[in-house]
Design a protein around this motif. Structure first.
Motif, PDB file in Angstrom:
ATOM      1  N   ALA A 108      -5.813   8.366  28.934  1.00  0.00           N
ATOM      2  CA  ALA A 108      -5.890   7.529  30.135  1.00  0.00           C
ATOM      3  C   ALA A 108      -6.096   6.072  29.744  1.00  0.00           C
ATOM      4  CB  ALA A 108      -7.023   7.994  31.048  1.00  0.00           C
ATOM      5  N   ILE A 109      -5.603   5.194  30.598  1.00  0.00           N
ATOM      6  CA  ILE A 109      -5.759   3.755  30.426  1.00  0.00           C
ATOM      7  C   ILE A 109      -6.321   3.171  31.715  1.00  0.00           C
ATOM      8  CG2 ILE A 109      -3.335   3.399  31.109  1.00  0.00           C
ATOM      9  CD1 ILE A 109      -3.291   0.883  29.400  1.00  0.00           C
ATOM     10  N   ALA A 110      -7.240   2.209  31.580  1.00  0.00           N
ATOM     11  CA  ALA A 110      -7.828   1.562  32.759  1.00  0.00           C
ATOM     12  C   ALA A 110      -7.083   0.267  33.061  1.00  0.00           C
ATOM     13  CB  ALA A 110      -9.308   1.270  32.525  1.00  0.00           C
ATOM     14  N   THR A 111      -6.826   0.016  34.344  1.00  0.00           N
ATOM     15  CA  THR A 111      -6.161  -1.208  34.784  1.00  0.00           C
ATOM     16  C   THR A 111      -6.964  -1.837  35.916  1.00  0.00           C
ATOM     17  OG1 THR A 111      -4.827  -0.134  36.493  1.00  0.00           O
ATOM     18  CG2 THR A 111      -3.917  -0.192  34.265  1.00  0.00           C
ATOM     19  N   THR A 112      -6.701  -3.112  36.131  1.00  0.00           N
ATOM     20  CA  THR A 112      -7.316  -3.793  37.274  1.00  0.00           C
ATOM     21  C   THR A 112      -6.342  -4.836  37.809  1.00  0.00           C
ATOM     22  OG1 THR A 112      -9.375  -4.851  38.030  1.00  0.00           O
ATOM     23  CG2 THR A 112      -8.437  -5.676  35.995  1.00  0.00           C
ATOM     24  N   PRO A 113      -6.297  -5.057  39.118  1.00  0.00           N
ATOM     25  CA  PRO A 113      -5.405  -6.088  39.662  1.00  0.00           C
ATOM     26  C   PRO A 113      -5.925  -7.486  39.355  1.00  0.00           C
ATOM     27  CG  PRO A 113      -6.687  -5.059  41.414  1.00  0.00           C
ATOM     28  CD  PRO A 113      -6.993  -4.297  40.172  1.00  0.00           C
ATOM     29  N   VAL A 114      -5.029  -8.384  38.975  1.00  0.00           N
ATOM     30  CA  VAL A 114      -5.397  -9.767  38.669  1.00  0.00           C
ATOM     31  C   VAL A 114      -4.446 -10.713  39.390  1.00  0.00           C
ATOM     32  CG1 VAL A 114      -6.434  -9.235  36.429  1.00  0.00           C
ATOM     33  CG2 VAL A 114      -3.993  -9.753  36.567  1.00  0.00           C
ATOM     34  N   SER A 115      -4.914 -11.937  39.630  1.00  0.00           N
ATOM     35  CA  SER A 115      -4.100 -12.908  40.362  1.00  0.00           C
ATOM     36  C   SER A 115      -2.976 -13.488  39.514  1.00  0.00           C
ATOM     37  CB  SER A 115      -4.989 -14.045  40.891  1.00  0.00           C
ATOM     38  OG  SER A 115      -5.681 -14.676  39.830  1.00  0.00           O
ATOM     39  N   ASP A 116      -3.196 -13.590  38.186  1.00  0.00           N
ATOM     40  CA  ASP A 116      -2.166 -14.131  37.292  1.00  0.00           C
ATOM     41  C   ASP A 116      -1.958 -13.161  36.127  1.00  0.00           C
ATOM     42  OD1 ASP A 116      -0.400 -15.574  35.787  1.00  0.00           O
ATOM     43  OD2 ASP A 116      -1.857 -17.080  35.134  1.00  0.00           O
ATOM     44  N   PRO A 117      -1.073 -12.197  36.284  1.00  0.00           N
ATOM     45  CA  PRO A 117      -0.882 -11.180  35.237  1.00  0.00           C
ATOM     46  C   PRO A 117      -0.242 -11.708  33.956  1.00  0.00           C
ATOM     47  CG  PRO A 117       0.009 -10.460  37.367  1.00  0.00           C
ATOM     48  CD  PRO A 117      -0.256 -11.919  37.466  1.00  0.00           C
ATOM     49  N   THR A 118       0.313 -12.927  33.976  1.00  0.00           N
ATOM     50  CA  THR A 118       1.060 -13.419  32.815  1.00  0.00           C
ATOM     51  C   THR A 118       0.185 -13.576  31.577  1.00  0.00           C
ATOM     52  OG1 THR A 118       0.715 -15.724  33.496  1.00  0.00           O
ATOM     53  CG2 THR A 118       2.726 -14.622  34.263  1.00  0.00           C
ATOM     54  N   ALA A 119      -1.121 -13.582  31.741  1.00  0.00           N
ATOM     55  CA  ALA A 119      -2.018 -13.759  30.600  1.00  0.00           C
ATOM     56  C   ALA A 119      -2.484 -12.435  30.008  1.00  0.00           C
ATOM     57  CB  ALA A 119      -3.226 -14.591  31.015  1.00  0.00           C
ATOM     58  N   TYR A 120      -1.960 -11.313  30.511  1.00  0.00           N
ATOM     59  CA  TYR A 120      -2.475 -10.004  30.120  1.00  0.00           C
ATOM     60  C   TYR A 120      -1.342  -9.061  29.730  1.00  0.00           C
ATOM     61  CZ  TYR A 120      -6.510 -11.746  32.728  1.00  0.00           C
ATOM     62  OH  TYR A 120      -7.551 -12.512  33.182  1.00  0.00           O
ATOM     63  N   GLY A 121      -1.743  -7.913  29.174  1.00  0.00           N
ATOM     64  CA  GLY A 121      -0.827  -6.792  29.089  1.00  0.00           C
ATOM     65  C   GLY A 121      -0.685  -6.194  30.470  1.00  0.00           C
ATOM     66  N   VAL A 122       0.536  -6.117  30.983  1.00  0.00           N
ATOM     67  CA  VAL A 122       0.773  -5.702  32.365  1.00  0.00           C
ATOM     68  C   VAL A 122       1.290  -4.259  32.384  1.00  0.00           C
ATOM     69  CG1 VAL A 122       2.066  -6.175  34.475  1.00  0.00           C
ATOM     70  CG2 VAL A 122       1.202  -8.064  33.081  1.00  0.00           C
ATOM     71  N   VAL A 123       0.682  -3.450  33.247  1.00  0.00           N
ATOM     72  CA  VAL A 123       0.955  -2.017  33.303  1.00  0.00           C
ATOM     73  C   VAL A 123       1.869  -1.694  34.483  1.00  0.00           C
ATOM     74  CG1 VAL A 123      -0.108   0.245  33.695  1.00  0.00           C
ATOM     75  CG2 VAL A 123      -1.205  -1.417  32.153  1.00  0.00           C
ATOM     76  N   SER A 124       2.896  -0.913  34.204  1.00  0.00           N
ATOM     77  CA  SER A 124       3.736  -0.340  35.257  1.00  0.00           C
ATOM     78  C   SER A 124       3.397   1.141  35.396  1.00  0.00           C
ATOM     79  CB  SER A 124       5.223  -0.488  34.914  1.00  0.00           C
ATOM     80  OG  SER A 124       5.585  -1.863  34.881  1.00  0.00           O
ATOM     81  N   VAL A 125       3.365   1.608  36.639  1.00  0.00           N
ATOM     82  CA  VAL A 125       2.944   2.973  36.933  1.00  0.00           C
ATOM     83  C   VAL A 125       4.142   3.783  37.426  1.00  0.00           C
ATOM     84  CG1 VAL A 125       1.334   4.399  38.253  1.00  0.00           C
ATOM     85  CG2 VAL A 125       0.655   2.091  37.542  1.00  0.00           C
ATOM     86  N   ALA A 126       4.315   4.968  36.875  1.00  0.00           N
ATOM     87  CA  ALA A 126       5.384   5.875  37.292  1.00  0.00           C
ATOM     88  C   ALA A 126       5.077   6.470  38.664  1.00  0.00           C
ATOM     89  CB  ALA A 126       5.547   6.986  36.261  1.00  0.00           C
ATOM     90  N   PRO A 127       6.084   7.030  39.361  1.00  0.00           N
ATOM     91  CA  PRO A 127       5.849   7.605  40.696  1.00  0.00           C
ATOM     92  C   PRO A 127       4.762   8.675  40.731  1.00  0.00           C
ATOM     93  CG  PRO A 127       8.194   7.342  40.311  1.00  0.00           C
ATOM     94  CD  PRO A 127       7.518   7.018  39.017  1.00  0.00           C
ATOM     95  N   VAL A 176      -5.913   4.744  35.384  1.00  0.00           N
ATOM     96  CA  VAL A 176      -7.127   4.639  36.190  1.00  0.00           C
ATOM     97  C   VAL A 176      -7.200   3.222  36.740  1.00  0.00           C
ATOM     98  CG1 VAL A 176      -9.652   4.629  36.128  1.00  0.00           C
ATOM     99  CG2 VAL A 176      -8.369   6.405  34.905  1.00  0.00           C
ATOM    100  N   GLU A 177      -7.048   3.074  38.038  1.00  0.00           N
ATOM    101  CA  GLU A 177      -7.098   1.743  38.656  1.00  0.00           C
ATOM    102  C   GLU A 177      -8.546   1.421  39.016  1.00  0.00           C
ATOM    103  OE1 GLU A 177      -4.180   0.630  41.476  1.00  0.00           O
ATOM    104  OE2 GLU A 177      -2.645   1.984  40.661  1.00  0.00           O
ATOM    105  N   TYR A 178      -8.980   0.267  38.559  1.00  0.00           N
ATOM    106  CA  TYR A 178     -10.385  -0.150  38.655  1.00  0.00           C
ATOM    107  C   TYR A 178     -10.435  -1.513  39.325  1.00  0.00           C
ATOM    108  CZ  TYR A 178     -14.808  -2.107  36.821  1.00  0.00           C
ATOM    109  OH  TYR A 178     -16.033  -2.715  36.683  1.00  0.00           O
ATOM    110  N   ASP A 179     -11.286  -1.669  40.322  1.00  0.00           N
ATOM    111  CA  ASP A 179     -11.359  -2.960  41.017  1.00  0.00           C
ATOM    112  C   ASP A 179     -12.768  -3.540  41.001  1.00  0.00           C
ATOM    113  OD1 ASP A 179     -12.634  -1.269  42.739  1.00  0.00           O
ATOM    114  OD2 ASP A 179     -11.331  -1.638  44.467  1.00  0.00           O
ATOM    115  N   GLY A 180     -13.562  -3.131  40.023  1.00  0.00           N
ATOM    116  CA  GLY A 180     -14.935  -3.632  39.927  1.00  0.00           C
ATOM    117  C   GLY A 180     -15.064  -4.799  38.973  1.00  0.00           C
TER     118      GLY A 180
END
Length: 400
Positions: free
Chosen positions: A122-141, A205-209
């Protein structure tokens, strides 16, 4: 479940604070960053595996063989060679599913809990306002990992890779196949690509904390602010009748607060510290053990490491003072630019906009100033630097 905590790096962007101390042991809220990381996963971890490297003996000495009843095993990464290489050092210990956290990244307990509950890798992700500075994750259906793209100019999603994972022991086979990147490191993101290419599902795992990568000095101040926001009042030290302590303040046993002192929380005063007489401590401030903040001293929103001394007639704002710093009478710290723009600081030779309107100075261990010294906003002084009486310091010193 094992909790693998990565704590091997020196943290060169945090210099001079890491000249003789590993970054995960830097204090926020009066305690090492590593302890805050441990706290978040005590509910799901049966044993910690700490990957140490730079000044690893200091980490062992500080943490010992257990943390709050949970055993600690140490493994060594002799040379920094990337995240995958760091995780690989734990292979000799691991025999079941494990989570991976960074010793200098603050999250809350919902993240390790969610990783523990996820299926398989598993990998943890979080939403960010400017993703260009990060490794960006795409999620399958089906909700699993589809792809990670590093710092894309046109991000496919707003989900950033948090840098926290869960793995089955089978991951070590794929780490062994991972090749060095152009940076000369073994990247765990390439390991994930190899798992995907071999048709392994990786849960997302989507995390918003809360999420804070404490990589630069002003981020340590932010971590201090976050942690102190959650403390509760606890007065066990000696507080004079003529002192006033307001709000959520922790004063540890054997600390002394003298007459005329005002402390406005949130703040923590560690054991053997001495405040006053007639001092003013406010904002999110952490006073380390053995610190002396004396007559006519104001300390605001700062971290003073153990043994620092500000004996009289000084102002310290939005700053970090290393161990055994000694400021001469009348030393003043500027923490605001005249043009009201955010303060810049030099990190590894480059000027960086900190995004902070108020930021003072970062002083390495053993710095000493003479009387009536002025330190400009954003200045860093290297370990054991001496500043002559009456000087106005506008540029960094001692960081070669």
């Amino acid at each position: 479940m094992y909790g693998v905590v990565l704590a091997a790096g020196q943290g060169t962007r945090m210099r001079p604070l890491t000249d003789v101390q590993p970054k995960p042991l830097l204090p926020a809220g009066g305690r090492p960053l590593l302890e805050h990381v441990f706290d978040t996963c005590l509910d799901v971890v049966d044993e910690f595996v700490v990957v140490i490297g730079y000044r690893g003996a200091d980490v062992r000495a500080k943490l010992g063989n257990a943390y709050r009843g949970t055993p600690i095993t140490y493994v060594e990464q002799d040379e920094p060679a990337g995240t995958a290489h760091a995780i690989e050092q734990a292979e000799s210990v691991i025999d079941e599913r494990f989570i991976v956290l960074n010793g200098d990244v603050l999250v809350n307990s919902t993240l390790p809990n969610a990783l523990a509950d996820a299926h398989g890798h598993a990998i943890a992700t979080t939403p960010v306002s400017d993703p260009t500075a990060y490794g960006v994750v795409s999620v399958a259906p089906d909700g699993s990992l589809e792809e990670i793209v590093e710092k894309p100019s046109d991000p496919p999603t707003d989900l950033a890779n948090v840098g926290c994972y869960a793995f089955e022991p089978a991951v070590f086979e794929y780490i062994d196949q991972t090749e060095q990147s152009e940076r000369g490191e073994f990247e765990i993101t390439e390991t994930l690509d190899r798992l995907l290419n071999d048709d392994h599902d990786i849960s997302v795992v989507e995390y918003d904390g809360q999420w804070l990568d404490v990589g630069r000095p002003w981020e340590l101040l932010t971590a201090n602010e976050w942690i102190l926001a959650d403390i509760q009042r606890d007065i066990r030290g000696k507080v004079a009748d003529g002192a006033r302590v307001e709000g959520d303040v922790v004063i540890e046993k054997d600390a002394t607060v003298r007459d005329g002192v005002v402390i406005e929380g949130p703040a923590v005063v560690k054991s053997d510290a001495e405040i006053g007489p007639n001092a003013y401590v406010r904002g999110a401030t952490a006073i380390g053990s053995g610190v002396h903040a004396g007559h006519g001293v104001e300390v605001k929103n700062s971290i003073l490491l153990s043994g620092a001394a500000v004996p009289h007639l000084s102002y310290i704002g939005d700053s970090i003072l290393g161990r055994d710093v000694n400021l001469g009478a009348g030393t003043q710290v500027a923490n605001l630019r005249h043009d009201d723009k955010s303060v810049q600081m030099t990190v590894k030779g480059e000027r960086v906009d900190t995004g902070r309107r108020k930021l003072g100075v970062v002083l390495g261990n053993g710095v000493k100033t003479g009387i009536n010294v002025s330190l400009n906003a954003g200045v860093k002084l290297g370990s054991d630097v001496r500043v002559e009486p009456g000087a106005t310091v506008m540029r960094d010193r001692g960081l070669e």
